[in-house]
Design an enzyme around this catalytic site. Structure first.
Site, short mmCIF file in Angstrom:
data_model
loop_
_atom_site.label_atom_id
_atom_site.label_comp_id
_atom_site.label_asym_id
_atom_site.label_seq_id
_atom_site.Cartn_x
_atom_site.Cartn_y
_atom_site.Cartn_z
N ASP A 177 44.08 52.59 -12.54
CA ASP A 177 44.84 52.64 -11.65
C ASP A 177 46.18 53.01 -11.67
OD1 ASP A 177 46.92 51.57 -9.93
OD2 ASP A 177 45.14 50.43 -8.66
N HIS A 178 46.43 54.44 -11.37
CA HIS A 178 47.81 55.13 -11.77
C HIS A 178 49.05 54.18 -11.53
CE1 HIS A 178 48.45 56.82 -7.69
NE2 HIS A 178 49.82 57.35 -8.27
N HIS A 240 46.07 49.68 -5.57
CA HIS A 240 47.54 49.63 -5.92
C HIS A 240 48.40 48.36 -5.52
CE1 HIS A 240 46.37 53.87 -7.06
NE2 HIS A 240 46.67 54.38 -5.97
C1 BG6 Z 1 46.62 57.78 -4.61
C2 BG6 Z 1 46.12 57.85 -3.17
O1 BG6 Z 1 45.75 56.65 -5.28
O2 BG6 Z 1 48.07 57.46 -4.56
C3 BG6 Z 1 46.87 58.41 -2.47
O3 BG6 Z 1 44.73 58.06 -3.09
C4 BG6 Z 1 48.55 58.18 -2.64
O4 BG6 Z 1 46.57 58.70 -0.76
C5 BG6 Z 1 48.96 58.00 -3.99
O5 BG6 Z 1 49.33 59.30 -1.88
C6 BG6 Z 1 50.33 57.44 -4.05
O6 BG6 Z 1 50.72 57.82 -5.47
P1 BG6 Z 1 52.37 57.78 -5.72
O7 BG6 Z 1 52.21 57.72 -7.26
O8 BG6 Z 1 52.64 59.01 -5.30
O9 BG6 Z 1 53.04 56.43 -5.20
#
Ligand code: BG6
Length: 488
Positions: A177-178, A240
């Protein structure tokens, strides 16, 4: 501030889906940055694997182009890039057949970490795991990295967990989960558990409510087909926002180690109460009338004129445990909103009594942790309004932008993906989701989605570049509260 880059041990990393979007945008540029930072040992091997029938030379050029395209402007050292790609290799592989597997085996060394990044559709996870096993690539040095979406409901997530568990131990599975790789998200834990100041107040006795907002300005862009089957709930909340909620709400783990942290997060998810239908607001953005070609409506972008998928969701939920009983958690996320801004705000209660009289005014302390952009923290503190005329109170922010506080070279700007990939090589699972955590998250999410599907709920339209549907504002106002403004 001195940046401390500790090189990782030698490794072989295979990127399945090595020509795909995520590999080109995030994984390969991230690896290149770690290479430039001196974190990758010279013996590291990176092998792209995908269906395309191309050779090493063509793959290297594809990677060069991707890194140039997706790195910050002016940040790429051309000589370093040439030496980075020189060591890359490529195997044309069929995840469901036999093509390429023997060749892959010849690339892999024994006695080093062997990481397999599944940057492919989840429907291929089981096939890949099985073939890795059939070709003798699943020993104790092997790890697999899997991307979200991890299932689209509890049943499919369970199935994926079973498919992987047939060949890999849980300690070898890294579910990304980044958000957990973001610097400020980890800072949440540092702030909570590295200071004496906050934790004694971190409960329903002192906290009125908590807001978590992840707002994006972009629409669904070219991802309409995927997104229309997901919506904001599956795409953002189930993973997230849920992770952010866990880190804000969990009990202090005894140690900062993978199972201690994940056990505490799991307890939060299991304590989440079901969400009442009238505590959920779903929205779908309209076209931007000033530029409908560049910014079409959600339905046009998703090429589904009757889509009922939400591009925005706001909800109120509760955590049924001793610490949080009675404290609402408001979550909100959406696309095509007025600003890109992710923030968690802990709104403290009023002082029990005002010695200055109500006419002096009253302000609540707010601790707001800004995840992106302009990472930092702000604490709203009440002081006397300067000047004559008696005691009037105002609210001033104790403001700390991390960039200001730490200086221009204060800490390295490490992207979430590069940090997480290095954690995989190091064998540290703290910032990855465990199988039971993902299943618990779906257990909470599924009835919510089933509820609105059964009711035939249609998302409310909202203006592009706004704060979302008006009903989201009303969700707060009904409780005598306001969302914090979404500001860039
Ligand atoms: C991803 C989603 O996991 O996270 C995207 O699939 C979203 O829809 C993105 O735009 C948002 O990531 P960050 O790091 O730009 O906040």
């Amino acid at each position: 501030m001195v940046s401390r880059v500790i090189p990782v041990d030698p490794f072989d990393l295979v990127i399945f889906g090595g020509t795909g979007d995520l590999a080109r945008r995030k994984i390969l540029p991230g690896l290149f940055r770690r290479y430039c930072a001196g974190q990758m040992p010279p013996e590291a091997r990176i092998i792209g694997a995908a269906r395309a029938d191309i050779d090493d030379a063509a793959y290297r050029e594809m990677v060069r182009d991707a890194i140039n395209e997706f790195s910050d402007e002016g940040s790429v050292d051309a000589d370093k890039l040439t030496s980075f790609i020189a060591d890359l290799s490529y195997v044309a592989i069929d995840a469901r057949g036999e093509t390429g597997w023997r060749q892959l085996v010849t690339h892999m060394r024994r006695g080093v970490v062997r990481a397999f990044y599944f940057s492919v559709a989840p429907s291929l996870f089981g096939d890949l795991a099985e073939r890795l096993n059939n070709h003798g690539l699943t020993d104790n040095n092997s790890r697999i990295v899997v991307e979200k979406p991890f299932g689209r409901d509890l049943a499919s997530a369970r199935q994926l967990n079973q498919d992987l568990a047939a060949f890999f131990d849980e300690s070898q599975i890294y579910r990304i989960d980044h958000y957990l790789g973001k610097e400020t998200v980890q800072n949440l834990m540092a702030v909570r558990f590295g200071n004496m100041l906050f934790e004694p107040l971190w409960n329903s006795q002192f906290v009125d409510h908590i807001q978590i907002t992840v707002a994006e300005t972009v629409g669904v862009g070219g991802r309409g087909e995927y997104y229309d089957k997901s919506g904001a709930m599956r795409d953002m909340v189930q993973n997230h926002l849920m992770q952010l909620l866990c880190l804000i709400a969990m009990e202090p783990p005894a140690r900062f180690d993978p199972d201690a942290v994940r056990d505490e997060k799991l307890k939060v998810i299991r304590a989440l109460e079901p969400v009442e239908p009238h505590h959920i607001i779903r929205g779908q953005y309209d076209a931007d009338p000033t530029d409908p070609v560049e910014n079409p409506s959600y339905r046009e972008g998703a090429e589904n004129p009757s889509s009922k998928t939400e591009s925005f969701i706001a909800m109120k939920t509760h955590i049924a445990n001793w610490r949080w009983a009675g404290t609402p958690f408001y979550l909100r996320t959406g696309k095509r909103l007025s600003a890109r801004s992710s923030e968690i705000s802990v709104m403290f209660k009023d002082t029990p009594h005002s010695i200055f009289g109500e006419e002096a005014g009253r302000h609540r302390n707010v601790l707001s942790i800004r995840l992106q952009p302009n990472e930092g923290m702000q604490l709203g503190v009440t002081i006397k309004e300067p000047g004559p005329g008696g005691m009037r109170l105002i609210d001033v922010p104790l403001d700390m932008s991390f960039a200001d506080a730490l200086g221009p070279d204060g800490g390295e700007n490490v992207d979430a993906y590069e940090r997480l990939i290095m954690d995989v090589i190091r064998g540290n699972q703290t910032l990855f989701m465990r199988g039971d955590e993902v299943e618990a998250a779906w257990t909470w999410t599924d009835p919510i989605i089933e509820g609105w599907t059964k009711r035939g709920d249609v998302p409310k339209p909202y203006d592009s570049h706004s704060a979302g549907p008006d009903a989201s504002t009303q969700l707060m106002r009904r409780d005598g509260r306001e969302w914090r403004e979404v500001t860039p």
